[in-house]
Scaffold this motif. Structure first.
Motif, PDB file in Angstrom:
ATOM      1  N   ASP A  64       0.840  -1.287  -0.066  1.00 40.39           N
ATOM      2  CA  ASP A  64       0.063   0.032   0.095  1.00 40.39           C
ATOM      3  C   ASP A  64       0.871   1.310  -0.011  1.00 40.39           C
ATOM      4  O   ASP A  64       1.431   1.687   1.109  1.00 40.39           O
ATOM      5  N   PRO A  65       0.937   1.970  -1.169  1.00 38.99           N
ATOM      6  CA  PRO A  65       1.980   3.016  -1.185  1.00 38.99           C
ATOM      7  C   PRO A  65       1.522   4.398  -0.271  1.00 38.99           C
ATOM      8  O   PRO A  65       2.234   5.149  -0.353  1.00 38.99           O
ATOM      9  N   ASP A  66       0.086   4.334  -0.066  1.00 41.79           N
ATOM     10  CA  ASP A  66      -0.276   5.427   0.742  1.00 41.79           C
ATOM     11  C   ASP A  66      -0.187   5.169   2.055  1.00 41.79           C
ATOM     12  O   ASP A  66      -0.277   6.136   3.026  1.00 41.79           O
ATOM     13  N   HIS A  67       0.246   4.106   2.626  1.00 43.76           N
ATOM     14  CA  HIS A  67       0.517   3.582   4.164  1.00 43.76           C
ATOM     15  C   HIS A  67       2.087   3.933   4.395  1.00 43.76           C
ATOM     16  O   HIS A  67       2.850   3.254   4.021  1.00 43.76           O
ATOM     17  N   ILE A  68       2.290   5.158   5.262  1.00 38.36           N
ATOM     18  CA  ILE A  68       3.646   5.403   5.660  1.00 38.36           C
ATOM     19  C   ILE A  68       3.891   5.285   7.249  1.00 38.36           C
ATOM     20  O   ILE A  68       2.976   5.852   7.988  1.00 38.36           O
ATOM     21  N   ALA A  69       4.912   4.815   7.633  1.00 36.96           N
ATOM     22  CA  ALA A  69       5.439   4.901   9.177  1.00 36.96           C
ATOM     23  C   ALA A  69       6.381   5.949   9.127  1.00 36.96           C
ATOM     24  O   ALA A  69       7.298   5.899   8.334  1.00 36.96           O
ATOM     25  N   GLY A  70       6.331   7.033  10.282  1.00 39.37           N
ATOM     26  CA  GLY A  70       7.509   7.815  10.474  1.00 39.37           C
ATOM     27  C   GLY A  70       7.647   8.082  11.804  1.00 39.37           C
ATOM     28  O   GLY A  70       7.115   7.738  12.506  1.00 39.37           O
ATOM     29  N   ALA A  71       9.062   8.368  12.086  1.00 41.97           N
ATOM     30  CA  ALA A  71       9.640   8.525  13.375  1.00 41.97           C
ATOM     31  C   ALA A  71      10.308   9.877  13.516  1.00 41.97           C
ATOM     32  O   ALA A  71      11.016  10.194  12.651  1.00 41.97           O
ATOM     33  N   TYR A  72      10.161  10.696  14.566  1.00 41.11           N
ATOM     34  CA  TYR A  72      10.803  12.077  14.647  1.00 41.11           C
ATOM     35  C   TYR A  72      10.886  12.050  16.259  1.00 41.11           C
ATOM     36  O   TYR A  72       9.717  12.174  16.808  1.00 41.11           O
ATOM     37  N   ASN A  73      12.107  11.940  16.622  1.00 41.14           N
ATOM     38  CA  ASN A  73      12.559  12.435  18.120  1.00 41.14           C
ATOM     39  C   ASN A  73      11.484  11.129  18.960  1.00 41.14           C
ATOM     40  O   ASN A  73      12.049  10.186  19.096  1.00 41.14           O
ATOM     41  N   THR A  74      10.631  11.960  19.675  1.00 44.28           N
ATOM     42  CA  THR A  74       9.931  11.058  20.707  1.00 44.28           C
ATOM     43  C   THR A  74       8.686  10.638  20.183  1.00 44.28           C
ATOM     44  O   THR A  74       7.936  10.457  20.889  1.00 44.28           O
ATOM     45  N   GLU A  75       8.372  10.872  18.974  1.00 39.23           N
ATOM     46  CA  GLU A  75       7.020  10.541  18.453  1.00 39.23           C
ATOM     47  C   GLU A  75       7.177   9.449  17.116  1.00 39.23           C
ATOM     48  O   GLU A  75       7.949   9.667  16.449  1.00 39.23           O
ATOM     49  N   LEU A  76       6.034   8.594  17.100  1.00 42.98           N
ATOM     50  CA  LEU A  76       5.997   7.673  16.215  1.00 42.98           C
ATOM     51  C   LEU A  76       4.730   8.048  15.340  1.00 42.98           C
ATOM     52  O   LEU A  76       3.552   8.262  16.235  1.00 42.98           O
ATOM     53  N   LYS A  77       4.595   8.252  14.011  1.00 42.95           N
ATOM     54  CA  LYS A  77       3.018   8.518  13.538  1.00 42.95           C
ATOM     55  C   LYS A  77       2.990   7.663  12.116  1.00 42.95           C
ATOM     56  O   LYS A  77       4.013   6.969  11.916  1.00 42.95           O
ATOM     57  N   HIS A  78       1.742   7.583  11.416  1.00 42.15           N
ATOM     58  CA  HIS A  78       1.595   6.910  10.458  1.00 42.15           C
ATOM     59  C   HIS A  78       0.535   7.710   9.841  1.00 42.15           C
ATOM     60  O   HIS A  78      -0.212   8.742  10.021  1.00 42.15           O
ATOM     61  N   SER A  79       0.556   7.578   8.296  1.00 45.34           N
ATOM     62  CA  SER A  79      -0.399   8.216   7.456  1.00 45.34           C
ATOM     63  C   SER A  79      -0.952   7.022   6.640  1.00 45.34           C
ATOM     64  O   SER A  79      -0.125   6.064   6.278  1.00 45.34           O
ATOM     65  N   ARG A  80      -2.243   7.073   6.261  1.00 37.91           N
ATOM     66  CA  ARG A  80      -2.683   6.348   5.144  1.00 37.91           C
ATOM     67  C   ARG A  80      -3.455   6.898   4.050  1.00 37.91           C
ATOM     68  O   ARG A  80      -4.155   6.274   3.170  1.00 37.91           O
ATOM     69  N   ASP A  81      -2.960   8.075   4.062  1.00 41.17           N
ATOM     70  CA  ASP A  81      -3.202   8.723   2.559  1.00 41.17           C
ATOM     71  C   ASP A  81      -2.077   9.665   1.985  1.00 41.17           C
ATOM     72  O   ASP A  81      -2.090  10.580   1.427  1.00 41.17           O
ATOM     73  N   GLY A  82      -0.920   8.900   2.065  1.00 39.36           N
ATOM     74  CA  GLY A  82       0.224   9.427   1.286  1.00 39.36           C
ATOM     75  C   GLY A  82       0.914  10.530   2.064  1.00 39.36           C
ATOM     76  O   GLY A  82       1.607  11.306   1.345  1.00 39.36           O
TER      77      GLY A  82
END
Length: 311
Positions: free
Chosen positions: A283-301
């Motif tokens: 799923d190219p629209d599903h991304i996981a990201g990390a920045y310092n003290t947070e973990l995030k994700h996006s399902r819309d690119g």
């Protein structure tokens, strides 16, 4: 429901369990779960099939079933991580301080695979699109190295990119199988001055250009881009989408950028300041990201993000 091995849970302690839960959230398994702890180190991310691997001082594996497994700690913290969507379970990890490890079982066991590489820090890794046994490693102060036998033997293939009147360290790598290039494979490199790329003939680094990339490489007169990625900013993370080869994501200080045409034109999708990115292999629209003290994700690119864990 999250299932955690009880023996691992006892050994983790409060901070470890919370970090574990945060990592599961980053995989999209616990969308409402938040975790907090006193601190954490920078992590790198990679999807291994439909599971997410989060690595740093420790390594976790988060399966879509909800099982969360704390894997054996690496010999030293991990600086870069790569896995191939067509070869589930095979992971390459660059250790802080130098050295490269290979896992054939999804990160449960590791073995050194850096014989033949210089004793230098590996700053970035990428497994070749369409070739699971080929891996590229960028070495600090040196250049780009390649192994075509899953890390057994290595050879030097390219100097570091020359940008803004100086050689630049490669901070992140991505391999993309496009309809142009020698064999269609391009290696994209993120530096402190932006993105550059080289075809797998390793003839010359070049800016991403509009039109026929190989013709521009030969002529040396690329057409100017109307919507390029900003130059002069460090590219902290650069990832390609296996199921959509023309899709690229880049994390810069100015935010999260996305390209749908192999890096010719870029759009600033959000102000997320990520240090690590991973794209779901299906799923190219599903991304996981990390920045310092947070973990995030996006399902819309990358247009919208949810905070999944705060440490």
């Amino acid at each position: 429901m999250l299932n955690v091995n009880s023996e691992n849970t006892r050994s983790l302690g409060r901070r470890g369990v919370l970090a574990l839960l945060g990592g599961v959230a980053a995989a999209g398994l616990l969308p409402t779960q938040r975790a907090r702890a006193e601190g954490t180190s920078h992590s790198v991310l990679a999807f291994d099939g439909d599971a997410l691997v989060v690595a740093g001082e420790q390594v976790w594996r988060f399966d879509p079933s909800g099982d969360a497994i704390l894997l054996p700690a690496p010999r030293s913290p991990i600086r870069a991580l790569a896995c191939h969507p067509d070869r589930p379970g095979r992971l390459f990890a660059a250790r802080i301080g130098g050295g490269l490890d290979l896992s054939g079982d999804g990160g449960r066991t590791w073995a050194g695979t850096s014989d033949g590489l210089p004793l230098a820090q590996v700053t970035a890794l990428a497994i070749a699109a369409g070739a699971p046994d080929t891996i590229y490693a960028a070495l600090a102060g040196d250049g780009l190295w390649r192994s075509e036998d899953a890390g057994t033997n290595w050879s030097f293939v390219m100097d570091r990119p020359w940008l803004a009147e100086a050689e630049r360290e490669v901070l992140t790598l991505a391999s993309v199988n496009l309809a142009s290039g020698m064999g269609g494979i391009w290696i994209y490199a993120g530096t402190d001055q932006g993105v550059t790329r080289v075809p797998d003939c390793f003839c010359r680094w070049q800016d991403v250009v509009a039109g026929d990339a190989m013709d521009a490489l030969v002529a040396g007169t690329p057409r100017a881009l109307e919507a390029p990625l900003p130059k002069g900013e460090p590219v902290r993370a650069l990832v390609s989408a296996h199921s959509a080869p023309d899709r690229l994501y880049a994390a810069l200080p100015s935010g999260l950028w996305a390209s749908t045409d192999g890096g010719v034109a870029w759009e600033n999708r959000s102000s997320l300041h990520a240090q690590a990115l991973a794209v779901d292999s299906t799923d190219p629209d599903h991304i996981a990201g990390a920045y310092n003290t947070e973990l995030k994700h996006s399902r819309d690119g990358g247009a919208t993000w949810a905070t999944l864990a705060a440490f």
